[in-house]
Motif scaffolding. Structure first.
Motif, PDB file in Angstrom:
ATOM      1  N   GLU A 104       0.833  -1.210   0.000  1.00 53.00           N
ATOM      2  CA  GLU A 104       0.000   0.000   0.000  1.00 53.00           C
ATOM      3  C   GLU A 104       0.865   1.257   0.000  1.00 53.00           C
ATOM      4  OE1 GLU A 104      -2.644  -0.567   3.326  1.00 53.00           O
ATOM      5  OE2 GLU A 104      -3.920  -1.950   2.183  1.00 53.00           O
ATOM      6  N   PHE A 105       1.937   1.261   0.801  1.00 49.01           N
ATOM      7  CA  PHE A 105       2.837   2.413   0.813  1.00 49.01           C
ATOM      8  C   PHE A 105       3.498   2.593  -0.553  1.00 49.01           C
ATOM      9  CE2 PHE A 105       7.164   4.025   0.918  1.00 49.01           C
ATOM     10  CZ  PHE A 105       6.925   5.316   1.350  1.00 49.01           C
ATOM     11  N   LEU A 106       4.053   1.517  -1.091  1.00 51.87           N
ATOM     12  CA  LEU A 106       4.764   1.599  -2.368  1.00 51.87           C
ATOM     13  C   LEU A 106       3.828   2.084  -3.480  1.00 51.87           C
ATOM     14  CD1 LEU A 106       6.812  -1.683  -1.975  1.00 51.87           C
ATOM     15  CD2 LEU A 106       7.716   0.653  -1.856  1.00 51.87           C
ATOM     16  N   GLU A 107       2.613   1.589  -3.495  1.00 55.82           N
ATOM     17  CA  GLU A 107       1.646   2.042  -4.500  1.00 55.82           C
ATOM     18  C   GLU A 107       1.255   3.490  -4.268  1.00 55.82           C
ATOM     19  OE1 GLU A 107      -1.364  -1.008  -4.207  1.00 55.82           O
ATOM     20  OE2 GLU A 107      -0.319  -2.291  -5.670  1.00 55.82           O
ATOM     21  N   SER A 108       1.235   3.934  -3.019  1.00 55.18           N
ATOM     22  CA  SER A 108       0.853   5.324  -2.707  1.00 55.18           C
ATOM     23  C   SER A 108       1.879   6.333  -3.216  1.00 55.18           C
ATOM     24  CB  SER A 108       0.646   5.506  -1.201  1.00 55.18           C
ATOM     25  OG  SER A 108       1.884   5.629  -0.517  1.00 55.18           O
ATOM     26  N   VAL A 109       3.118   5.883  -3.460  1.00 55.71           N
ATOM     27  CA  VAL A 109       4.144   6.781  -4.011  1.00 55.71           C
ATOM     28  C   VAL A 109       4.326   6.542  -5.510  1.00 55.71           C
ATOM     29  CG1 VAL A 109       5.316   7.162  -1.806  1.00 55.71           C
ATOM     30  CG2 VAL A 109       6.096   5.300  -3.306  1.00 55.71           C
ATOM     31  N   GLY A 110       3.359   5.869  -6.127  1.00 56.34           N
ATOM     32  CA  GLY A 110       3.338   5.736  -7.578  1.00 56.34           C
ATOM     33  C   GLY A 110       4.061   4.535  -8.151  1.00 56.34           C
ATOM     34  N   LEU A 111       4.344   3.535  -7.340  1.00 56.34           N
ATOM     35  CA  LEU A 111       5.060   2.359  -7.829  1.00 56.34           C
ATOM     36  C   LEU A 111       4.097   1.198  -8.061  1.00 56.34           C
ATOM     37  CD1 LEU A 111       8.115   2.503  -5.420  1.00 56.34           C
ATOM     38  CD2 LEU A 111       7.885   3.532  -7.675  1.00 56.34           C
ATOM     39  N   LYS A 112       4.482   0.318  -8.984  1.00 53.10           N
ATOM     40  CA  LYS A 112       3.753  -0.933  -9.213  1.00 53.10           C
ATOM     41  C   LYS A 112       4.505  -2.012  -8.446  1.00 53.10           C
ATOM     42  CE  LYS A 112       4.636  -0.005 -13.508  1.00 53.10           C
ATOM     43  NZ  LYS A 112       4.856  -0.004 -14.951  1.00 53.10           N
ATOM     44  N   VAL A 113       3.771  -2.961  -7.868  1.00 52.65           N
ATOM     45  CA  VAL A 113       4.385  -4.027  -7.082  1.00 52.65           C
ATOM     46  C   VAL A 113       3.895  -5.368  -7.610  1.00 52.65           C
ATOM     47  CG1 VAL A 113       4.658  -5.039  -4.779  1.00 52.65           C
ATOM     48  CG2 VAL A 113       4.439  -2.544  -5.031  1.00 52.65           C
ATOM     49  N   ILE A 114       4.838  -6.270  -7.834  1.00 51.75           N
ATOM     50  CA  ILE A 114       4.496  -7.626  -8.248  1.00 51.75           C
ATOM     51  C   ILE A 114       5.255  -8.588  -7.336  1.00 51.75           C
ATOM     52  CG2 ILE A 114       6.262  -7.652 -10.041  1.00 51.75           C
ATOM     53  CD1 ILE A 114       4.355  -9.413 -11.721  1.00 51.75           C
ATOM     54  N   ARG A 115       4.581  -9.656  -6.913  1.00 46.23           N
ATOM     55  CA  ARG A 115       5.167 -10.621  -5.979  1.00 46.23           C
ATOM     56  C   ARG A 115       5.187 -12.009  -6.596  1.00 46.23           C
ATOM     57  NH1 ARG A 115       4.906  -7.651  -1.271  1.00 46.23           N
ATOM     58  NH2 ARG A 115       6.002  -9.221  -0.089  1.00 46.23           N
ATOM     59  N   PHE A 116       6.244 -12.741  -6.296  1.00 46.17           N
ATOM     60  CA  PHE A 116       6.369 -14.132  -6.723  1.00 46.17           C
ATOM     61  C   PHE A 116       6.884 -14.956  -5.562  1.00 46.17           C
ATOM     62  CE2 PHE A 116       7.155 -11.615 -10.553  1.00 46.17           C
ATOM     63  CZ  PHE A 116       6.205 -12.147 -11.400  1.00 46.17           C
ATOM     64  N   SER A 127      11.546 -22.604 -10.433  1.00 45.18           N
ATOM     65  CA  SER A 127      11.036 -23.701 -11.262  1.00 45.18           C
ATOM     66  C   SER A 127      10.244 -23.238 -12.474  1.00 45.18           C
ATOM     67  CB  SER A 127      10.175 -24.642 -10.414  1.00 45.18           C
ATOM     68  OG  SER A 127       9.036 -23.956  -9.940  1.00 45.18           O
ATOM     69  N   ASN A 128       9.851 -21.995 -12.506  1.00 43.64           N
ATOM     70  CA  ASN A 128       9.029 -21.492 -13.606  1.00 43.64           C
ATOM     71  C   ASN A 128       9.530 -20.109 -14.032  1.00 43.64           C
ATOM     72  OD1 ASN A 128       6.992 -21.572 -15.455  1.00 43.64           O
ATOM     73  ND2 ASN A 128       5.335 -21.711 -13.970  1.00 43.64           N
ATOM     74  N   THR A 129      10.830 -20.020 -14.259  1.00 44.71           N
ATOM     75  CA  THR A 129      11.504 -18.748 -14.502  1.00 44.71           C
ATOM     76  C   THR A 129      10.927 -17.991 -15.694  1.00 44.71           C
ATOM     77  OG1 THR A 129      13.506 -19.792 -13.657  1.00 44.71           O
ATOM     78  CG2 THR A 129      13.771 -17.678 -14.777  1.00 44.71           C
ATOM     79  N   GLU A 130      10.711 -18.668 -16.801  1.00 43.08           N
ATOM     80  CA  GLU A 130      10.203 -17.976 -18.001  1.00 43.08           C
ATOM     81  C   GLU A 130       8.837 -17.347 -17.744  1.00 43.08           C
ATOM     82  OE1 GLU A 130      11.868 -17.093 -20.708  1.00 43.08           O
ATOM     83  OE2 GLU A 130      13.547 -18.023 -19.674  1.00 43.08           O
ATOM     84  N   TYR A 131       7.984 -18.048 -17.005  1.00 42.41           N
ATOM     85  CA  TYR A 131       6.674 -17.495 -16.645  1.00 42.41           C
ATOM     86  C   TYR A 131       6.845 -16.218 -15.821  1.00 42.41           C
ATOM     87  CZ  TYR A 131       2.370 -16.811 -14.047  1.00 42.41           C
ATOM     88  OH  TYR A 131       1.263 -16.238 -13.467  1.00 42.41           O
ATOM     89  N   VAL A 132       7.705 -16.259 -14.810  1.00 44.41           N
ATOM     90  CA  VAL A 132       7.945 -15.103 -13.943  1.00 44.41           C
ATOM     91  C   VAL A 132       8.444 -13.924 -14.772  1.00 44.41           C
ATOM     92  CG1 VAL A 132       9.440 -14.228 -12.101  1.00 44.41           C
ATOM     93  CG2 VAL A 132       8.306 -16.439 -11.836  1.00 44.41           C
ATOM     94  N   LEU A 133       9.418 -14.166 -15.637  1.00 42.34           N
ATOM     95  CA  LEU A 133       9.963 -13.079 -16.464  1.00 42.34           C
ATOM     96  C   LEU A 133       8.903 -12.532 -17.416  1.00 42.34           C
ATOM     97  CD1 LEU A 133      13.519 -14.506 -17.204  1.00 42.34           C
ATOM     98  CD2 LEU A 133      12.867 -12.816 -15.463  1.00 42.34           C
ATOM     99  N   SER A 134       8.061 -13.391 -17.950  1.00 44.48           N
ATOM    100  CA  SER A 134       7.010 -12.916 -18.860  1.00 44.48           C
ATOM    101  C   SER A 134       5.985 -12.077 -18.107  1.00 44.48           C
ATOM    102  CB  SER A 134       6.337 -14.078 -19.596  1.00 44.48           C
ATOM    103  OG  SER A 134       5.516 -14.828 -18.724  1.00 44.48           O
TER     104      SER A 134
END
Length: 125
Positions: A89-101, A108-115
């Motif tokens: 919530e903080f990171l998004e409040s300062v205009g950033l996008k957040v993605i978690r893996f 085990s699924n590197t290409e999927y993560v990178l895509s």
């Protein structure tokens, strides 16, 4: 005259913590870094263990304003989930996008993560 703006990136007082985290990276973080360092992912620069506000994020792509977080087992309890939600919530409040893996997906699924990360890139760049 210099504008009085509060610095949120790489605060000096968090440097020892950033360095400690870099020196004690998880295997998934080391592996992921090998995939994205030196602009390997569509020419985007990534930084690891960057502080933003009072938080240290795993990876940050300034060009895309994108934070990539890798989560191991420690993130899967109620307290950690609440903390991660607050961080996001903080990171998004300062205009950033957040993605978690999950660490296991990175390994085990590197290409999927990178895509999935590429989907967050601004295609205008």
């Amino acid at each position: 005259m210099r504008q009085n703006s509060k610095k949120i990136f790489n605060k000096k007082e968090l440097k020892p913590r950033r360095k400690g985290l870099r020196n004690n990276s998880t295997y998934a973080e080391v592996f992921f870094w090998q995939q994205v360092k030196d602009r390997q992912l569509e020419g985007r620069k990534f930084r690891r263990q960057t502080s933003i506000g009072s938080y240290v994020v795993d990876f940050y792509c300034p060009e895309e304003k994108l934070v990539v977080e890798l989560d191991g087992d420690v993130h899967f309890n109620t307290e950690a989930v609440d903390y991660d939600k607050e961080r996001t919530e903080f990171l998004e409040s300062v205009g950033l996008k957040v993605i978690r893996f999950e660490n296991q997906d990175v390994l085990s699924n590197t290409e999927y993560v990178l895509s999935k990360i590429k989907e967050y890139f601004d295609k205008q760049t």
